[in-house]
Scaffold this active site. Sequence first.
Site, PDB file in Angstrom:
ATOM      1  N   HIS A 193       0.841  -1.206   0.000  1.00  0.00           N
ATOM      2  CA  HIS A 193       0.000   0.000   0.000  1.00  0.00           C
ATOM      3  C   HIS A 193       0.873   1.253   0.000  1.00  0.00           C
ATOM      4  O   HIS A 193       1.004   1.944   1.017  1.00  0.00           O
ATOM      5  CB  HIS A 193      -0.939  -0.013   1.205  1.00  0.00           C
ATOM      6  CG  HIS A 193      -1.991  -1.081   1.126  1.00  0.00           C
ATOM      7  ND1 HIS A 193      -1.888  -2.275   1.818  1.00  0.00           N
ATOM      8  CD2 HIS A 193      -3.148  -1.127   0.422  1.00  0.00           C
ATOM      9  CE1 HIS A 193      -2.958  -3.015   1.547  1.00  0.00           C
ATOM     10  NE2 HIS A 193      -3.729  -2.353   0.705  1.00  0.00           N
ATOM     11  N   ASP A 253      -8.627  -0.722  -8.472  1.00  0.00           N
ATOM     12  CA  ASP A 253      -7.904  -1.082  -7.254  1.00  0.00           C
ATOM     13  C   ASP A 253      -7.585  -2.584  -7.218  1.00  0.00           C
ATOM     14  O   ASP A 253      -6.581  -2.996  -6.637  1.00  0.00           O
ATOM     15  CB  ASP A 253      -8.737  -0.684  -6.030  1.00  0.00           C
ATOM     16  CG  ASP A 253      -7.974  -0.795  -4.724  1.00  0.00           C
ATOM     17  OD1 ASP A 253      -6.721  -0.741  -4.745  1.00  0.00           O
ATOM     18  OD2 ASP A 253      -8.635  -0.921  -3.671  1.00  0.00           O
ATOM     19  N   HIS A 268       1.564   1.433  -5.813  1.00  0.00           N
ATOM     20  CA  HIS A 268       0.233   0.834  -5.954  1.00  0.00           C
ATOM     21  C   HIS A 268      -0.768   1.891  -6.406  1.00  0.00           C
ATOM     22  O   HIS A 268      -1.588   1.638  -7.299  1.00  0.00           O
ATOM     23  CB  HIS A 268      -0.203   0.215  -4.625  1.00  0.00           C
ATOM     24  CG  HIS A 268      -1.655  -0.120  -4.548  1.00  0.00           C
ATOM     25  ND1 HIS A 268      -2.262  -1.053  -5.374  1.00  0.00           N
ATOM     26  CD2 HIS A 268      -2.647   0.368  -3.746  1.00  0.00           C
ATOM     27  CE1 HIS A 268      -3.547  -1.136  -5.082  1.00  0.00           C
ATOM     28  NE2 HIS A 268      -3.817  -0.282  -4.111  1.00  0.00           N
ATOM     29  N   HIS A 270      -6.512   6.933  -2.718  1.00  0.00           N
ATOM     30  CA  HIS A 270      -7.366   5.963  -2.015  1.00  0.00           C
ATOM     31  C   HIS A 270      -6.682   5.229  -0.872  1.00  0.00           C
ATOM     32  O   HIS A 270      -7.345   4.726   0.031  1.00  0.00           O
ATOM     33  CB  HIS A 270      -7.971   4.967  -3.005  1.00  0.00           C
ATOM     34  CG  HIS A 270      -7.037   3.867  -3.420  1.00  0.00           C
ATOM     35  ND1 HIS A 270      -6.056   4.036  -4.359  1.00  0.00           N
ATOM     36  CD2 HIS A 270      -6.952   2.581  -3.005  1.00  0.00           C
ATOM     37  CE1 HIS A 270      -5.401   2.904  -4.509  1.00  0.00           C
ATOM     38  NE2 HIS A 270      -5.915   2.001  -3.711  1.00  0.00           N
ATOM     39  N   ASP A 271      -5.336   5.140  -0.871  1.00  0.00           N
ATOM     40  CA  ASP A 271      -4.618   4.496   0.238  1.00  0.00           C
ATOM     41  C   ASP A 271      -3.632   5.461   0.900  1.00  0.00           C
ATOM     42  O   ASP A 271      -2.670   5.030   1.555  1.00  0.00           O
ATOM     43  CB  ASP A 271      -3.860   3.257  -0.250  1.00  0.00           C
ATOM     44  CG  ASP A 271      -4.756   2.035  -0.358  1.00  0.00           C
ATOM     45  OD1 ASP A 271      -5.677   1.900   0.470  1.00  0.00           O
ATOM     46  OD2 ASP A 271      -4.542   1.213  -1.280  1.00  0.00           O
TER      47      ASP A 271
END
Length: 347
Positions: free
Chosen positions: A130, A293, A134, A170-171
């Site tokens: 993560h 994702d 990524h 998103h992460d």
Amino acid sequence: MDSDCPKSANGKTLFDGVELKVYDRVLSPETISGFLSRMDDWPPEDCKLDGLVWPPEDEEIKKMLTPEALREWDYDIFRFNEITNRHPLFWITMAVLHFYELPQKLQIDKDRLRRFLATVESGYNDCIYHNSLHAADVTHALHCLLDCQETWRSFSPEELFACILAAGIHDLGHPGVTNMYMVKLKHPVALRYENICVLENHSWSMAQTLLESPKFDPLSHLSLERRKELQSMIRGQVLRTDMTLHYELTKEIIAFAATRDGEPAEGRLSSPLNLADDTQRRAALQLLVHSADLSNLCKRWDIHIQWSHAILSEFFSQGDYEKHQGLPVSEIGIRNICNGRLVSSQH
């Protein structure tokens, strides 16, 4: 990792003859503890922007960011990470935004956009899976999904901008442990979000801090009402990357596809989503980001196994951390797997 795992001449673990790039990495308990303790240290006072100027000058970077190169589903994101000096997210996002001419169409402030993307990338921890690599891979996959059959033409420039940003953030700030661990630990961040979409809410909160700052917000020229609408859209897309919401999202999409104009679609199993309907458009964008994702599952085998083993290694590091803390080790963190295959108990 297990000593019986086959190794390459470089000492790296092999899987079906392919050298795994990051499987042998380990996040120490001290490293994970540091990630967890710094979750509220945001935003940074300053962010280095050296060399992060669009368009790129490096010939190899330019070659890997051409429209033709970006259309390659099996894009070599690992090589791209090397040539960008570990700034893949900044460059991929810039390239995708310019592919759709969004900076021009939305009159985006170039300096704020540059500062926003560089700061977002700096906010990713050096996790095994993560991380910003990524996020860059997900952003690229989203672009492929949007570009395929010109799906992007079904959405407004603002909607495209929102989903591309959602893929990139998103992460953000991920500490290398799972939501379940955060809840088990009763971490303040988990309590803050009442144990719901803990890390996804945290990532969105970090991004929102930037989007509400005149220094970073690339859409600060829009009305407050429109900015809030776009923020709500981005938040929804980020939260829907939580795998606990996977079946909720797919059930919603299937229900939409089983109807036409609000009525059951007779004589067929499904119908296209009605993208003229705001609710279905919102769900479609969430599905696109969520699919991106998970997209490394659908990449060429030698690429896919890099990602699948990266997440294994990150899970194992969480297990080491739990053991270090005297906590029960989560099932996903037990080192009884070699190269993704079970090994005998004596190992």
